[in-house]
Write an enzyme that holds these catalytic residues in place. Structure first.
Site, PDB file in Angstrom:
ATOM      1  N   VAL A   1     -12.501  34.946  40.619  1.00 44.82           N
ATOM      2  CA  VAL A   1     -12.493  34.713  42.062  1.00 44.82           C
ATOM      3  C   VAL A   1     -11.536  33.588  42.425  1.00 44.82           C
ATOM      4  O   VAL A   1     -10.768  33.692  43.390  1.00 44.82           O
ATOM      5  CB  VAL A   1     -13.923  34.406  42.562  1.00 44.82           C
TER       6      VAL A   1
ATOM      7  N   THR B   1      -8.017  34.792  42.136  1.00 43.74           N
ATOM      8  CA  THR B   1      -7.666  35.629  43.288  1.00 43.74           C
ATOM      9  C   THR B   1      -7.414  34.769  44.514  1.00 43.74           C
ATOM     10  O   THR B   1      -6.497  35.045  45.301  1.00 43.74           O
ATOM     11  CB  THR B   1      -8.778  36.648  43.573  1.00 43.74           C
ATOM     12  N   TYR B   2      -8.224  33.717  44.681  1.00 42.11           N
ATOM     13  CA  TYR B   2      -8.041  32.801  45.816  1.00 42.11           C
ATOM     14  C   TYR B   2      -6.657  32.150  45.780  1.00 42.11           C
ATOM     15  O   TYR B   2      -5.925  32.170  46.780  1.00 42.11           O
ATOM     16  CB  TYR B   2      -9.131  31.741  45.782  1.00 42.11           C
ATOM     17  N   LEU B   3      -6.281  31.572  44.641  1.00 45.14           N
ATOM     18  CA  LEU B   3      -4.976  30.915  44.545  1.00 45.14           C
ATOM     19  C   LEU B   3      -3.835  31.916  44.698  1.00 45.14           C
ATOM     20  O   LEU B   3      -2.813  31.608  45.317  1.00 45.14           O
ATOM     21  CB  LEU B   3      -4.857  30.177  43.223  1.00 45.14           C
TER      22      LEU B   3
END
Length: 221
Positions: free
Chosen positions: A127, A130-132
């Site tokens: 997660v 994916t955020y970065l």
């Protein structure tokens, strides 16, 4: 100055709205829940109801009519899964860029994250990876727009103190923390400093006042 803030009920956004209203500006915040409108009004901002995950560029552009600047401060938030990192942190930022172009709004500030990179690799935390990546892809998409006077702001680890008013703002600062109040203060100053357009700036706590740091970033020190 009228500024429309995507993610208008977020912690940084509410602080920014108060600062802009106190400065005599006209902030507006985009929210997706009607019950959030009261908090925006208390901060001195006009609430604008729209779901950024389902809106079209044309629908969002209608809300930007008459705006001088936009700020992307939206985020899927803690506890959200990888899918919403893409639909909010990446896709909604691109949507705001599309809408700004349609509405003829050139000034665009995006609140990113230190370490944002479309190719980031964190195999132990899907997660967060994916955020970065989502943040990095959003930054890349905004920086590719020649029709926008963009500034990418990448704060360090966010904290909830009252703010010190002392910051470090530079293309590279090294790791560090920063109070959300100080992030909001820097955003407010950047909005009124067009010479910072075209820059990607990291932000942490430091020893320069916000005014000094933004002036230096604009080449006015």
């Amino acid at each position: 100055m009228r500024t429309v803030i995507a993610g208008g009920h977020g912690q940084i956004a509410l602080r920014l709205e108060r600062l802009l209203a106190d400065h005599g500006d006209r902030p507006a915040g985009i929210i997706r829940r009607p019950e959030q409108a009261e908090d925006l009004a208390a901060a001195g901002a006009e609430p604008l109801l729209l779901d950024l995950e389902t809106a079209t560029p044309a629908a969002l552009a209608d809300l930007l009519t008459g705006a001088d600047a936009v700020v992307f401060a939206a985020g899927a938030g803690p506890g959200s899964g990888a899918d919403r990192k893409l639909t909010v942190d990446r896709d909604a930022a691109v949507l705001l860029a599309d809408a700004a172009e349609l509405a003829g709004v050139r000034r665009y500030l995006i609140v990113s994250s230190m370490g944002a990179d479309a190719g980031a690799a964190y195999p132990d935390d899907e997660v967060f990876e994916t955020y970065l990546r989502a943040k990095g892809a959003a930054d890349d998409a905004v920086r590719a727009r020649t029709t926008l006077d963009w500034t990418v702001l990448r704060p360090g680890r966010l904290t909830d103190g009252p703010g010190t008013g002392l910051v470090r703002l530079a293309p590279s600062t090294g790791r560090g923390a920063i109070d959300r109040q100080d992030v909001a203060a820097v955003l407010a100053a950047l909005l009124h400093e067009p010479a910072t357009a075209g820059q990607t700036l990291e932000l942490t706590a430091g020893d320069a006042t916000v005014a000094e740091a933004v002036a230096a970033a604009a080449g006015r020190d």
